[in-house]
Write an enzyme that holds these catalytic residues in place. Structure first.
Site, PDB file in Angstrom:
ATOM      1  N   SER A 138       1.365  -1.158  -0.274  1.00 56.90           N
ATOM      2  CA  SER A 138      -0.044  -0.054  -0.082  1.00 56.90           C
ATOM      3  C   SER A 138       1.026   0.647   0.384  1.00 56.90           C
ATOM      4  O   SER A 138       2.042   1.333   0.670  1.00 56.90           O
ATOM      5  CB  SER A 138      -0.476   0.259   1.298  1.00 56.90           C
ATOM      6  N   TYR A 151      -1.949  -1.467  10.525  1.00 59.10           N
ATOM      7  CA  TYR A 151      -1.677  -1.514   9.414  1.00 59.10           C
ATOM      8  C   TYR A 151      -0.739  -0.968   8.299  1.00 59.10           C
ATOM      9  O   TYR A 151       0.123  -1.108   7.927  1.00 59.10           O
ATOM     10  CB  TYR A 151      -3.136  -0.244   8.406  1.00 59.10           C
TER      11      TYR A 151
HETATM   12  P1  NAD Z   1     -11.224  -6.530   0.612  1.00 60.76           P
HETATM   13  O1  NAD Z   1     -12.092  -6.088   1.713  1.00 60.76           O
HETATM   14  O2  NAD Z   1     -12.482  -5.928  -0.368  1.00 60.76           O
HETATM   15  O3  NAD Z   1     -11.171  -7.925   0.309  1.00 60.76           O
HETATM   16  C1  NAD Z   1     -10.072  -8.576   1.252  1.00 60.76           C
HETATM   17  C2  NAD Z   1      -9.780  -9.851   0.659  1.00 60.76           C
HETATM   18  O4  NAD Z   1      -8.973 -10.260   1.890  1.00 60.76           O
HETATM   19  C3  NAD Z   1     -11.319 -10.533   0.755  1.00 60.76           C
HETATM   20  O5  NAD Z   1     -11.401 -12.187  -0.412  1.00 60.76           O
HETATM   21  C4  NAD Z   1     -11.160 -11.339   1.938  1.00 60.76           C
HETATM   22  O6  NAD Z   1     -12.216 -12.287   1.576  1.00 60.76           O
HETATM   23  C5  NAD Z   1     -10.280 -11.559   1.880  1.00 60.76           C
HETATM   24  N1  NAD Z   1      -9.565 -12.209   3.732  1.00 60.76           N
HETATM   25  C6  NAD Z   1      -9.654 -10.894   5.143  1.00 60.76           C
HETATM   26  N2  NAD Z   1      -9.139 -11.908   6.045  1.00 60.76           N
HETATM   27  C7  NAD Z   1      -9.605 -13.059   5.765  1.00 60.76           C
HETATM   28  C8  NAD Z   1      -8.512 -13.838   6.259  1.00 60.76           C
HETATM   29  N3  NAD Z   1      -8.382 -13.994   7.740  1.00 60.76           N
HETATM   30  N4  NAD Z   1      -7.930 -15.162   5.365  1.00 60.76           N
HETATM   31  C9  NAD Z   1      -8.073 -14.846   4.436  1.00 60.76           C
HETATM   32  N5  NAD Z   1      -8.468 -14.493   3.817  1.00 60.76           N
HETATM   33  C10 NAD Z   1      -9.112 -13.463   4.015  1.00 60.76           C
HETATM   34  O7  NAD Z   1      -9.829  -5.301   0.253  1.00 60.76           O
HETATM   35  P2  NAD Z   1      -9.188  -5.180  -1.089  1.00 60.76           P
HETATM   36  O8  NAD Z   1      -9.398  -3.706  -0.908  1.00 60.76           O
HETATM   37  O9  NAD Z   1      -9.650  -5.866  -1.471  1.00 60.76           O
HETATM   38  O10 NAD Z   1      -7.928  -5.016  -0.179  1.00 60.76           O
HETATM   39  C11 NAD Z   1      -6.817  -5.930  -0.568  1.00 60.76           C
HETATM   40  C12 NAD Z   1      -5.596  -5.891  -0.536  1.00 60.76           C
HETATM   41  O11 NAD Z   1      -4.804  -4.978  -0.906  1.00 60.76           O
HETATM   42  C13 NAD Z   1      -5.249  -5.828   1.565  1.00 60.76           C
HETATM   43  O12 NAD Z   1      -4.397  -6.438   1.748  1.00 60.76           O
HETATM   44  C14 NAD Z   1      -4.867  -3.801   1.229  1.00 60.76           C
HETATM   45  O13 NAD Z   1      -4.314  -3.776   2.243  1.00 60.76           O
HETATM   46  C15 NAD Z   1      -4.686  -3.483   0.189  1.00 60.76           C
HETATM   47  N6  NAD Z   1      -4.472  -2.194  -0.213  1.00 60.76           N
HETATM   48  C16 NAD Z   1      -6.547  -1.556  -0.688  1.00 60.76           C
HETATM   49  C17 NAD Z   1      -6.108  -1.167  -0.934  1.00 60.76           C
HETATM   50  C18 NAD Z   1      -7.836   0.276  -1.168  1.00 60.76           C
HETATM   51  O14 NAD Z   1      -7.932   1.491  -1.365  1.00 60.76           O
HETATM   52  N7  NAD Z   1      -8.962  -0.628  -1.332  1.00 60.76           N
HETATM   53  C19 NAD Z   1      -4.897   0.312  -0.964  1.00 60.76           C
HETATM   54  C20 NAD Z   1      -3.750  -0.261  -0.780  1.00 60.76           C
HETATM   55  C21 NAD Z   1      -3.725  -1.610  -0.305  1.00 60.76           C
END
Ligand code: NAD
Length: 256
Positions: A138, A151
């Site tokens: 991130s 985080y």
């Molecule tokens: P999301 O909530 O849409 O998806 C998260 C996924 O992780 C889901 O499939 C969920 O079921 C799974 N998950 C959560 N806890 C889990 C566990 N204990 N075991 C197995 N699976 C688990 O979130 P997202 O925004 O798609 O985030 C995905 C990644 O991207 C994360 O690492 C997040 O930190 C990173 N990220 C997101 C953003 C953003 O703006 N959305 C920005 C930077 C980084």
């Protein structure tokens, strides 16, 4: 480009993980899907791209379940060629109020799980002389924001793990890189927007605008498809000498 290869994407039932899985499937990779919630729908979307899928519901906070998932992937498809460490959660609170159990969960899911999948995937990749490890960090792997202690610590940690894994495998065909997105409109971010709207008694549209204005100069979200295109580049032959980078796709967030 990736026909015959297998990609395991943690947290691929939703958001960025699903977008990355689909981008790799479009290139022909079979996908091991992981994550909570409905998995039949996401698997059908991926299979519609002409590849095979298999699902394992390992909880990324549990090392024994991660070990079981990695063994399942190897048994089902022979080997994991591409590992995408994507599963992640968030909790927003000042340090002095941060619940210790949320800290532990975020460090386990957003950081330690990547250590476990990586240590278990590496021997097969090394033996094959080809592998790609892509860590979804991130912008918070590069800079901080208030009220995101666990985080930010986990994401800085995963950037460090990326560099060490890259160095240890600099020769031998295995690369390890991190992707550092700014805001991506997924359920994880929608929750933060909804909380902002409720707290400030403003509309969700205004809260969304405010969220972008605070951090992201482009004033637009990055999409899972755009992140998928970067992951595909990391898997390409042209990227064989790209390793150990933390590449932000953030509309200028970190340039400020
Ligand atoms: P999301 O909530 O849409 O998806 C998260 C996924 O992780 C889901 O499939 C969920 O079921 C799974 N998950 C959560 N806890 C889990 C566990 N204990 N075991 C197995 N699976 C688990 O979130 P997202 O925004 O798609 O985030 C995905 C990644 O991207 C994360 O690492 C997040 O930190 C990173 N990220 C997101 C953003 C953003 O703006 N959305 C920005 C930077 C980084």
């Amino acid at each position: 480009m990736l026909k015959g290869k297998t990609a395991l994407v943690t947290g691929s039932t939703s958001g960025i993980g699903l977008g990355l899985a689909k981008a790799l499937a479009q290139q022909g990779a079979n996908i091991v899907v992981n994550g909570f919630g409905d998995h039949a729908g996401p698997e059908a979307e991926i299979r519609a791209l002409g590849v095979q899928t298999a699902y394992h519901g390992a909880d990324m906070s549990k090392p024994a379940e991660i070990e079981d998932m990695m063994a399942f992937a190897a048994k089902t498809f022979g080997r994991v060629d591409i590992l995408v460490n994507n599963a992640g959660i968030q909790h927003v609170s000042r340090v002095e109020h941060f619940p210790p159990e949320r800290w532990d969960a975020i460090i386990a899911i957003n950081l330690s799980s990547a250590f476990h999948t990586t240590r278990l995937a590496l021997p097969g990749m090394q033996q094959a002389g080809w592998g790609r490890i892509i860590n979804i960090a991130s912008v918070h792997g590069l800079v901080a924001s208030a009220e995101k202690a666990a985080y930010v610590a986990a994401k800085h940690g995963i950037v460090g793990l990326t560099k060490v894994t890259a160095l240890e495998n600099a020769q031998g065909g295995v690369t390890c890189n991190a992707i550092c997105p700014g805001w991506v409109l997924t359920p994880l971010v929608q929750k933060q927007i909804d909380a902002k709207a409720a707290e400030q008694k403003i509309s969700v549209a205004d809260a969304t605008k405010q969220l972008l204005q605070e951090k992201e100069p482009s004033l637009r979200f990055t999409t899972p498809e755009e992140l998928g295109a970067l992951a595909v580049f990391f898997c390409s032959q042209a990227a064989h000498n790209v390793t150990g980078v933390a590449w932000n796709m953030d509309g200028g967030w970190v340039a400020q």
